[in-house]
Write an enzyme that holds these catalytic residues in place. Structure first.
Site, PDB file in Angstrom:
ATOM      1  CE1 TYR A  98      -4.052   1.959   0.312  1.00 38.79           C
ATOM      2  CE2 TYR A  98      -2.575   3.433   1.503  1.00 38.79           C
ATOM      3  CZ  TYR A  98      -3.768   3.214   0.842  1.00 38.79           C
ATOM      4  OH  TYR A  98      -4.662   4.230   0.693  1.00 38.79           O
ATOM      5  CG  PHE A 103      -6.899  17.658 -24.703  1.00 37.78           C
ATOM      6  CD1 PHE A 103      -6.980  17.161 -25.996  1.00 37.78           C
ATOM      7  CD2 PHE A 103      -7.289  16.836 -23.662  1.00 37.78           C
ATOM      8  CE1 PHE A 103      -7.447  15.871 -26.239  1.00 37.78           C
ATOM      9  CE2 PHE A 103      -7.746  15.547 -23.895  1.00 37.78           C
ATOM     10  CZ  PHE A 103      -7.821  15.066 -25.182  1.00 37.78           C
ATOM     11  CB  THR A 104     -11.822  17.631 -24.371  1.00 40.66           C
ATOM     12  OG1 THR A 104     -10.982  16.477 -24.305  1.00 40.66           O
ATOM     13  CG2 THR A 104     -12.219  17.857 -25.814  1.00 40.66           C
ATOM     14  CG  ASP A 131      -1.016  17.961 -21.797  1.00 38.45           C
ATOM     15  OD1 ASP A 131      -0.392  16.882 -21.746  1.00 38.45           O
ATOM     16  OD2 ASP A 131      -2.213  18.029 -22.108  1.00 38.45           O
ATOM     17  CE  LYS A 136      -3.582  10.376 -24.396  1.00 39.11           C
ATOM     18  NZ  LYS A 136      -4.384  10.331 -23.173  1.00 39.11           N
ATOM     19  NE  ARG A 193     -11.558  14.836 -30.431  1.00 39.44           N
ATOM     20  CZ  ARG A 193     -11.508  14.714 -29.102  1.00 39.44           C
ATOM     21  NH1 ARG A 193     -10.354  14.747 -28.481  1.00 39.44           N
ATOM     22  NH2 ARG A 193     -12.586  14.574 -28.392  1.00 39.44           N
ATOM     23  CG  PHE A 224     -16.210  14.222 -26.825  1.00 41.15           C
ATOM     24  CD1 PHE A 224     -16.039  15.471 -26.246  1.00 41.15           C
ATOM     25  CD2 PHE A 224     -15.415  13.174 -26.402  1.00 41.15           C
ATOM     26  CE1 PHE A 224     -15.079  15.666 -25.265  1.00 41.15           C
ATOM     27  CE2 PHE A 224     -14.448  13.360 -25.425  1.00 41.15           C
ATOM     28  CZ  PHE A 224     -14.287  14.615 -24.851  1.00 41.15           C
TER      29      PHE A 224
HETATM   30  C1  P71 Z   1      -6.863  11.084 -26.829  1.00 41.33           C
HETATM   31  C2  P71 Z   1      -6.924  11.261 -25.372  1.00 41.33           C
HETATM   32  C3  P71 Z   1      -7.944  10.510 -24.566  1.00 41.33           C
HETATM   33  C4  P71 Z   1      -9.196  11.285 -24.672  1.00 41.33           C
HETATM   34  C5  P71 Z   1      -9.507  12.192 -23.695  1.00 41.33           C
HETATM   35  C6  P71 Z   1     -10.624  12.982 -23.835  1.00 41.33           C
HETATM   36  C7  P71 Z   1     -11.393  12.867 -24.982  1.00 41.33           C
HETATM   37  C8  P71 Z   1     -11.096  11.938 -25.942  1.00 41.33           C
HETATM   38  C9  P71 Z   1      -9.991  11.145 -25.780  1.00 41.33           C
HETATM   39  C10 P71 Z   1      -5.968  12.540 -23.599  1.00 41.33           C
HETATM   40  C11 P71 Z   1      -5.196  13.655 -23.229  1.00 41.33           C
HETATM   41  C12 P71 Z   1      -4.423  14.384 -24.199  1.00 41.33           C
HETATM   42  C13 P71 Z   1      -3.731  15.496 -23.812  1.00 41.33           C
HETATM   43  C14 P71 Z   1      -2.942  16.271 -24.794  1.00 41.33           C
HETATM   44  C15 P71 Z   1      -4.506  15.253 -21.584  1.00 41.33           C
HETATM   45  C16 P71 Z   1      -5.216  14.120 -21.899  1.00 41.33           C
HETATM   46  C17 P71 Z   1      -6.007  13.433 -20.836  1.00 41.33           C
HETATM   47  N1  P71 Z   1      -6.129  12.195 -24.868  1.00 41.33           N
HETATM   48  N2  P71 Z   1      -3.784  15.915 -22.529  1.00 41.33           N
HETATM   49  O1  P71 Z   1      -6.170  11.859 -27.489  1.00 41.33           O
HETATM   50  O2  P71 Z   1      -4.337  13.979 -25.473  1.00 41.33           O
HETATM   51  O3  P71 Z   1      -5.350  12.275 -20.431  1.00 41.33           O
HETATM   52  O4  P71 Z   1      -6.980  10.489 -21.063  1.00 41.33           O
HETATM   53  O5  P71 Z   1      -5.076  10.051 -19.481  1.00 41.33           O
HETATM   54  O6  P71 Z   1      -6.988  11.403 -18.760  1.00 41.33           O
HETATM   55  O7  P71 Z   1      -7.505  10.155 -27.336  1.00 41.33           O
HETATM   56  P1  P71 Z   1      -6.150  10.979 -19.922  1.00 41.33           P
END
Ligand code: P71
Length: 461
Positions: free
Chosen positions: A76, A128-129, A219, A262, A386, A453
């Site tokens: 833990y 970013f969303t 980021d 990623k 997108r 979305f």
């Molecule tokens: C991608 C994602 C995953 C995603 C997230 C939201 C909507 C659709 C798909 C996530 C990112 C990203 C950047 C630049 C932060 C996050 C969040 N991308 N910054 O591209 O690309 O990270 O998903 O681990 O929470 O499909 P998280």
């Protein structure tokens, strides 16, 4: 040298384990997409042939990473894997402290809550969303200060993620530096098409923000891919290693949020990295409320080990060259076919210009959503909208946000698909493009409040 150009070249790995994928009939796909409300997020993955929804958490891990999974210390508190991860973050990124989180948005949540106050403004190189939503939930307003070229899918600018310094300085002068808790810099910029920021620009941003005493939050989700483009395109960096470039980028920023799903080649995980001792203390205190103890933050010990190894693999030149190279291969193929895509080709995916492909649809008829459904129907390839659906609504007026870019993203997972898969994808996009006149728009029939979305449902107009 000239001889080297003519020789074929392949991925720097071989395949040790395979996962079968299902081929579906047009009738099966028709049924599946209707049941999914024409939203590719709502498809079952077993109904998908080639899954280009995202490069997030979809990478194939290496044998070294799988071996690391067996070395998980699931204590833990104080797991040895946490210390490996901390060492990797210090060695490869140079940040002093790390707070692990279950994924990127959790790190965004913590930093936004800690740094943003009601009425603040957070400038960034495009939104970013999840990042923007967490800034808003903390009482801030996101302000886009990216260069104009980023919003033009035809612009071939090599560093479309660069900050427009006069937009940034004007905002600081207009609102006052005390209303700007930090500048948010993404490497690379996802919504602009996987485009990089240059080190030259980042250094200028650093100078400007230091003048006003404003920190930079990075980021760093796709920082190695950004570094690869710097090595390719920015004078003075051609002989630097990816590791050196990554470290230089990080050294120009104060804190970082990371979605390890990623660049860092794992299926789950993230972290917040910080240099400021006081902020680290607060973040470490907050992570225990939302994620878990500060030495695991929602991650299993084995996942932290795989991540520590993934970080080291992500900056390997042969790896990153093959990864970005595969994306370039698909993009060039589509360009040869005359398909309108965002240029230059980005690092993690190809972005189809839905406005151009479906000129008969207004933005209210959701062209990118319609195009992604049509692509699935043609071949079982899953892509992601997108455009206006992703952009959500203006929290004050309730109206749709209308982004200039209305795109469909074909996102390439790392180390997962072959060149033949890319050929199949290109042929399917071409078939849909040739039949684009027949594609109808969509309308919302269900819309959730946050990040709509993901779960919205649609009907054909
Ligand atoms: C991608 C994602 C995953 C995603 C997230 C939201 C909507 C659709 C798909 C996530 C990112 C990203 C950047 C630049 C932060 C996050 C969040 N991308 N910054 O591209 O690309 O990270 O998903 O681990 O929470 O499909 P998280």
């Amino acid at each position: 040298m000239s001889n080297e150009k003519k020789r074929s070249w392949a991925e720097p790995y071989k395949i040790k384990m395979v996962e079968p994928v299902k081929m579906t009939t047009p009738e099966e796909r028709q049924k599946a997409i209707r049941e999914a409300g024409y939203n590719t997020f709502l498809l079952r993955s077993e109904d998908v042939y080639i899954d280009l929804l995202t490069d997030s958490g979809t990478s194939a891990m290496s044998d070294r990473q799988w071996a690391g999974m067996m070395l998980g210390d699931e204590a833990y508190a104080g797991s040895r894997n946490f210390y490996h991860l901390e060492d990797a973050v210090r060695e490869y990124y140079g940040y002093k402290h790390i707070v692990p989180t279950h994924q990127g948005r959790a790190a965004e949540h913590i930093i936004s809550q800690l740094m943003i106050e009601e009425g603040d403004f957070v400038p960034g190189n495009m939104y970013f969303t999840t990042t923007k939503l967490h800034q808003e939930l903390a009482g801030g307003t996101f302000v886009d200060v990216i260069i104009d070229e980023a919003h033009d899918p035809e612009s071939e600018h090599p560093f479309k993620a660069d900050i427009d310094l006069s937009k940034l300085e004007n905002l600081i002068k207009e609102k006052g530096a005390d209303k700007i808790p930090y500048v948010s810099i993404a490497t690379t910029v996802n919504m602009a098409g996987g485009q990089p920021i240059s080190l030259g620009n980042l250094k200028e941003v650093r100078k400007l923000t230091q003048k006003y005493n404003i920190p930079i939050v990075h980021d760093m989700t796709r920082v190695a891919e950004n570094a690869y483009f710097i090595k390719q395109r920015e004078p003075g960096y051609e002989n630097k290693s990816i590791k050196e470039i990554v470290k230089e980028i990080c050294s120009l920023t104060d804190s970082a949020t990371m979605s390890s799903k990623k660049d860092a080649l794992v299926n789950i995980g993230g972290f917040l990295a910080l240099n400021d001792d006081e902020l680290f203390d607060k973040a470490r205190n907050m992570v225990v409320i939302y994620e878990g103890l500060h030495t695991y933050g929602g991650m299993a010990g084995r996942d932290m080990e795989a991540l520590a190894i993934g970080i080291s693999e992500s900056v390997d030149y042969d790896h990153i060259r093959a990864r970005v190279g595969q994306v370039q291969y698909l993009g060039e193929k589509l360009l040869e076919m005359g398909i309108p895509i965002v240029k230059p080709i980005g690092s993690h995916g190809i972005f189809l210009n839905a406005k151009k492909i479906l000129p008969q649809l207004s933005q209210d008829q959701l062209p990118a959503q319609s195009l992604s459904a049509a692509l699935y129907l043609d071949s079982g390839v899953r892509a992601m909208e997108r455009g206006v659906v992703s952009a959500g609504r203006n929290p004050d007026t309730g109206e749709h946000n209308y982004p200039k870019l209305e795109l469909v993203r074909l996102t390439i997972p790392r180390r997962v698909y072959t060149q033949a898969h890319m050929d199949v994808v290109a042929e399917s996009v071409e078939a849909v493009y040739n039949n684009a006149k027949e594609i109808k728009g969509l309308k919302f029939v269900y819309e959730p409040e946050y990040l709509r979305f993901f779960q919205s449902r649609f009907e054909v107009l």
